[in-house]
Each structure stands twice: as C-alpha cells, then as structure tokens.
Design an enzyme around this catalytic site. Structure first.
Site, PDB file in Angstrom:
ATOM      1  N   THR A  94      10.922   2.366  30.614  1.00  0.00           N
ATOM      2  CA  THR A  94      10.052   1.703  29.641  1.00  0.00           C
ATOM      3  C   THR A  94       8.702   1.504  30.296  1.00  0.00           C
ATOM      4  O   THR A  94       8.502   0.589  31.100  1.00  0.00           O
ATOM      5  CB  THR A  94      10.635   0.365  29.182  1.00  0.00           C
ATOM      6  OG1 THR A  94      11.926   0.598  28.604  1.00  0.00           O
ATOM      7  CG2 THR A  94       9.743  -0.283  28.136  1.00  0.00           C
ATOM      8  N   LYS A 169      10.507   1.824  21.363  1.00  0.00           N
ATOM      9  CA  LYS A 169      11.106   0.925  22.366  1.00  0.00           C
ATOM     10  C   LYS A 169      10.311  -0.368  22.488  1.00  0.00           C
ATOM     11  O   LYS A 169      10.891  -1.471  22.536  1.00  0.00           O
ATOM     12  CB  LYS A 169      11.156   1.644  23.713  1.00  0.00           C
ATOM     13  CG  LYS A 169      11.483   0.765  24.902  1.00  0.00           C
ATOM     14  CD  LYS A 169      12.898   0.227  24.872  1.00  0.00           C
ATOM     15  CE  LYS A 169      13.225  -0.473  26.185  1.00  0.00           C
ATOM     16  NZ  LYS A 169      14.590  -1.016  26.219  1.00  0.00           N
ATOM     17  N   LYS A 237       7.110  -7.764  31.133  1.00  0.00           N
ATOM     18  CA  LYS A 237       6.427  -6.470  31.257  1.00  0.00           C
ATOM     19  C   LYS A 237       6.338  -5.782  29.896  1.00  0.00           C
ATOM     20  O   LYS A 237       5.268  -5.293  29.502  1.00  0.00           O
ATOM     21  CB  LYS A 237       7.172  -5.578  32.243  1.00  0.00           C
ATOM     22  CG  LYS A 237       6.653  -4.135  32.306  1.00  0.00           C
ATOM     23  CD  LYS A 237       7.598  -3.236  33.067  1.00  0.00           C
ATOM     24  CE  LYS A 237       8.913  -3.058  32.369  1.00  0.00           C
ATOM     25  NZ  LYS A 237       9.187  -1.753  31.808  1.00  0.00           N
TER      26      LYS A 237
END
Length: 286
Positions: A94, A169, A237
């Site tokens: 990711t 995502k 994050k």
C-alpha cells in the site's frame, strides 16, 4: 501447473503467510527479506535469495509486499538496475498511487510488466488465503498473475490501468479508519455506562451495525490485548496517503488528528483498534 518461477520480496506480517500459501501450493518459489531471519522457515521447501538481484534473476513473476513508498522505491531501484525483460512484477504494497504509477512506467521502459495489487484483509485472511485483491494494470498481466493470486485470495477485482488498485485500497482503508475509531469510541461509551464489552460487541456484531471489521477486532477488545494484525502506524500512513490523493471531507482532519496523536503518544505499534487506549487516556480532556 504453471512452470513459471515465482519470487516473493517482503516477508513481514502479511508477506510471510502469503508466501507460505504459494509454497504450499507447490509453485517453484524463491523468497527474499531484508531481515534474513524472517526467511528461515522457507529454507526447507523453497529457495532463499541473498539479495534482490539473485531473486529477480531466478524468477519470472515477482511479488512484492513492502511497507511504504520509501521501501518500495528502494527495492525497485535495485530491480531496475537489472535485465528484467518479460518479467511480471506484482506489487501488493500500500503505497501512493503516484509512486506506484512511476514504478510501473519505469518497469515498462525495461520491457517488463507491472501490476499494483494491494489487498483488503489483514494477517488472518492472509494466512487463510481469503484476501481480496484490487488490481490495476493490463488485462493480459492480470491473467498471467491470476493462478497465483487465486492461491492468496478469494476475489480478484481488476479495476483498470496502473494506479487504480491503489486508488481502491486507499478508499477502503479510509472507510475502515472511520469504522475503527467509531467502534473504539462506542466501546468506551458503553464501558462508561456499565455494559460488559462482550455483551456490547455481541449486540454490534449481530445487528446491522456489525461487519467483518467489527468481528475481527472483537477478541482484541474483549481481551484488552492489542498485538498488531494491522498496526496503527500503518493505518495512519494510509490515511495520510488518502489525504494526499484528495480525501478532504468533514471526517478527514479528525481522523488524521486522532491517529497522529495516538502515534505521537506511543500507540503506533499496537493494532489499529488499540486506538481505544489513546482515546481512553484522553477522555474528558477536550
């Protein structure tokens, strides 16, 4: 069975069980991890490479599962120094869509192929092979990767060109970040009102408010044990990546402030639902 040789770079909390599933499926597998100890369990049935170069040279399809933009750029910098013609790279990390599309362009210049294929699901689905893949890239490359992705997940969703997998995502994780903060606040509220956690969570999970997300975090909340399946650091994050990609809504700044403050207060290595401890510590201070 395919005769293509498989490489897997990144044997962390997610990568390790995923690579194990490829090994169990009988594919010819080479693994590499910067911290060599994490590759020890593969020595009996797979090859363990000493570096990225050795793995790439001995693989046709290379899966990467890395922590962040910096780690991905470092690994692909080494990859791009090699002859990678006709190889397929499937990056399941990711990272930012911008970084990923730049990597894809650089790989294609070297006459190789690239998919961004991040996953929905944490360590348990990774071990069970029930992840959901959100994939960006060419259809032919998706078909080439499919026999292997099918051993890792229950669904492969091809969403378009490079970068689209990561776009999905970040959207999913933005939603999950709101769920986990909302769940933590709800449990603290019911604690305050004298409701046993196991009772409250049973009500949530058996009602319309329940979901896979609430069910998977129920044991952690009941046991008050926050060993990380997906750490708070990683969720922060992803929220920040979502912000950089254009998430600018009434909840966005609240999420960033809460998760950032929790990380600053030392909760970053806990599971993401461990945000409840930060919220509990700071109850009544606003």
């Amino acid at each position: 069975m395919s005769t293509e040789k498989i490489g897997f770079i990144g044997l962390g909390n997610m990568g390790h069980p995923m690579a194990k599933n490829l090994e169990k499926a009988g594919f010819p597998l080479t693994v590499y991890n910067r911290t060599a100890e994490k590759a020890e369990e593969f020595k009996a049935d797979s090859k363990v490479a000493d570096d990225v170069k050795e793995l790439v040279e001995n693989s046709d399809i290379i899966f990467t599962m890395l922590t962040n933009d910096e780690a991905a750029k470092d690994v692909y910098r080494q990859i791009l120094e090699l002859n990678i013609s006709e190889k397929l790279f499937v990056d399941m990390s990711t990272i930012s869509p911008e970084a990923s599309t730049k990597l894809a362009d650089a790989v294609k210049i070297k006459e190789a192929s690239f998919l961004d294929a991040p996953v929905a699901g944490s360590t348990k689905p990774a071990a069970e092979g029930t992840l959901i893949f959100m994939v960006g890239g060419d259809e032919n490359d998706v078909e080439r990767a499919k026999p292997y992705l099918e051993k890792l997940g229950k669904q492969i969703k091809h969403l378009g060109k490079n970068g689209k997998g990561l776009a999905a995502k970040l959207s999913v994780n933005y939603f999950i970040s709101t769920l986990y903060q909302g769940l933590a606040e709800t449990i603290l509220f019911s604690d305050h009102l004298g409701i046993e956690r196991k009772d409250m969570l049973e009500i949530i999970n058996e009602s319309a408010s329940g979901s896979g997300a609430t069910k998977v975090k129920t044991p952690l909340l009941v046991e008050d044990n926050y060993q990380p399946a997906f750490s708070l650091d990683l969720m922060l994050k992803d929220i920040l990546l979502a912000k950089d990609a254009g998430a600018d809504f009434p909840l966005s700044q609240t999420l960033i402030e809460t998760y950032q403050s929790a990380q600053n207060d030392g909760f970053g290595k806990d599971d993401v639902i461990g945000i409840i401890n930060y919220l509990k510590k700071n109850q009544g201070q606003k």
